[in-house]
Design a protein around this motif. Structure first.
Motif: not given
Length: 179
Positions: A151-170
């Motif tokens: 869709x033409x988005x540009x990757x700006x940043x990786x936010x480290x450990x910013x969400x929880x997936x399956x009980x672990x930070x991702x």
């Protein structure tokens, strides 16, 4: 604002509905009980038809309050819900918002979301005057990464450990589309 229907080529985008003519509640419920969708789309508890109805009512209120434009991605001949795509966190004065989407488990892998999101983005830019649209997803969600790239988005940043997936930070990938 009032909900808008949009022709998206092979699909059409319409408001989520739960009325006597069209009831998206069973499809919303089937999507949100899917373990794969629940991994990536957090913050919503859709566990029965009543909660699916509340989810649809929330989307209606968000339209009315100019907070979010949310569409059912529908099959044009039957109206069947294939996915949901939206523009959220809208600030129409500043021309900013964020993209959000999910695909029903039975319709994944067919390019439904790429076409639907491209259509929603055009509406956001041409219809709402958005000049910056963000998109965030868990870094491990490869489907979302492919949609962002197509869709033409540009990757700006990786936010480290910013969400929880399956009980672990991702990590979360933060993308933008600037017009």
């Amino acid at each position: 604002m009032e909900p808008v229907e949009i022709n998206a080529g092979a699909y059409y985008l319409r408001q989520l509905r739960a009325d006597r003519l069209l009831d998206d509640r069973p499809a919303v419920l089937a999507a949100f009980v899917d373990p794969e969708l629940r991994r990536w789309v957090t913050g919503y508890q859709v566990e029965d038809l009543d909660s699916a109805g509340r989810y649809i009512a929330l989307r209606d209120r968000e339209w009315q309050d100019d907070l979010r434009c949310s569409w059912a991605v529908a099959e044009p001949t039957t109206g069947e819900l294939l996915a949901e795509v939206g523009l959220k966190d809208l600030d129409l004065v500043r021309g900013i918002g964020s993209a959000a989407c999910w695909t029903h488990p039975e319709h994944r892998g067919r390019g439904v979301m790429t076409q639907a999101l491209q259509t929603a983005l055009r509406f956001g830019i041409d219809g709402l005057g958005l000049r910056r649209i963000g998109y965030r997803h868990a870094a491990a969600n490869e489907s979302s990464r492919r949609v962002a790239e197509k869709c033409g988005f540009t990757l700006e940043a990786t936010l480290h450990q910013a969400t929880t997936v399956d009980g672990e930070l991702h990590d979360v990938l933060a993308w933008s589309l600037v017009v």
